[in-house]
Design a protein around this motif. Structure first.
Motif, short mmCIF file in Angstrom:
data_model
loop_
_atom_site.label_atom_id
_atom_site.label_comp_id
_atom_site.label_asym_id
_atom_site.label_seq_id
_atom_site.Cartn_x
_atom_site.Cartn_y
_atom_site.Cartn_z
N LYS A 24 1.86 2.90 -3.27
CA LYS A 24 0.76 3.34 -4.14
C LYS A 24 0.74 2.52 -5.44
O LYS A 24 1.09 3.02 -6.53
N ARG A 57 7.67 8.72 -6.57
CA ARG A 57 7.90 7.30 -6.26
C ARG A 57 9.38 7.04 -6.00
O ARG A 57 9.76 6.32 -5.07
N LYS A 83 0.83 -1.21 0.00
CA LYS A 83 0.00 0.00 0.00
C LYS A 83 0.86 1.26 0.00
O LYS A 83 0.53 2.27 -0.64
#
Length: 322
Positions: A120, A194, A117
């Motif tokens: 993402k 990210r 999680k």
């Protein structure tokens, strides 16, 4: 076909400690491990607990450990398993940490899903809520994903990861491969965000110990280790890399290979850690005695070092064409 299994049994609500139950079965020659577990549950002991669902290697729920190797029960032929592991097959949960055991082969995978999680695992893009056409990835860009989208989140790689054993905060191979799945996707608009997340020391790509166990156990051929190395490169290419011991180590590795054609382990540690290298002096002295590290003036060079230097420079500047 005669099959003998020793199956891990443990009910934390009733048992003081785990034990193994032995079952001898007669199954078809083409049976898989899930068939054996079903046979035990349906004909011998209905109390046996394990996860199962799709039976087609897609849902990942039947992942267990077979003679020490993480596998999908529905994709593991028993005949081949007996050839590889011998006449007695030992079936265990992915983790034998008592705190994770819910019952028998069923474990609590909250740690795994929490990390999934955190990265993402979905496309982040500003897309019209009522698009007139699909937002498809270009065919030539699909190759860049290198099958990272094949991950079924079974957890086989996560629970085989040596870095996880040493560092519970490490995101793990599945979450990092999932990160690459989106940083390699031209439609995603959160590439830098990210990369900044997985660049963090203690949780991200720099804490992988490169044991490559994730490659051996992945049932879908995702090869998380190679995705992690791609993330290393992207972190430098996108200007996200911060000056720390991990990135200095990566730089020092390249410098050593370009200069000597082989790794100068002594100078690599000095380059990576600077003045903090003093804490490694006891180990350095032992390595020096055994010839594992050399003084700078005695450092040998590999044959063809100029050719090696050119190869490194080419690999750093040229993009491979598919």
């Amino acid at each position: 076909m005669d099959v003998t299994l020793k199956v891990y049994r443990f009910n934390p609500n009733e048992d003081e400690k785990p034990h193994y139950e032995k079952y001898t079965l007669i199954l078809r020659d083409d049976a898989v491990l899930l068939d054996a577990l079903n046979e035990i549950k349906w004909k011998f002991d209905g109390s046996l607990s394990y996860r199962r669902s799709c039976r087609h290697g897609i849902c990942g729920s039947c992942a267990v450990k077979l003679n020490g190797k993480n596998v999908l029960a529905c994709k593991t032929p028993l005949k081949k398993a007996i050839e590889d592991f011998g006449d007695v097959l030992i079936v265990e949960p992915l983790s034998k940490n008592k705190e994770k055991i819910i019952k028998d082969l069923v474990i609590d995978k909250k740690d795994f899903w929490d990390k999934n999680k955190k990265v993402k695992p979905y496309l982040i893009a500003n897309i019209d809520e009522h698009p007139e056409k699909e937002n498809l990835i270009k065919p030539e860009e699909v190759e860049k994903l290198e099958d990272a989208d094949y991950c079924i989140a079974c957890g086989c790689c996560y629970y085989a990861c040596e870095s996880i054993r040493a560092n519970k905060d490490f995101l793990g191979p599945q979450a990092l491969a999932k990160t690459y799945r989106f940083t390699a996707d031209g439609r995603d608009e959160a590439k830098k965000e990210r990369l900044e997340f997985v660049d963090k020391l203690g949780i991200g790509v720099w804490d992988c110990v490169k044991c490559q166990a994730c490659i051996e156990v992945c049932p879908k051929g995702v090869d998380p280790f190679t995705k992690i190395t791609h993330l290393h490169n992207q972190i430098f290419e996108e200007g996200v890399a911060k000056k720390n011991v991990a990135t200095k180590h990566a730089e020092g590795f390249v410098h050593s290979i370009k200069k000597h054609g082989i790794l100068d382990e002594g100078m690599l540690v000095l380059y990576s850690e600077g003045v903090n290298v003093a804490r490694h002096l006891p180990e350095a002295m032992e390595m020096l005695k055994k010839g594992k590290i050399k003084f700078p003036w005695n450092m040998p060079k590999s044959e063809g070092v100029e050719e090696i230097k050119k190869l490194v420079e080419i690999s750093q500047t040229h993009e491979l064409k598919g």
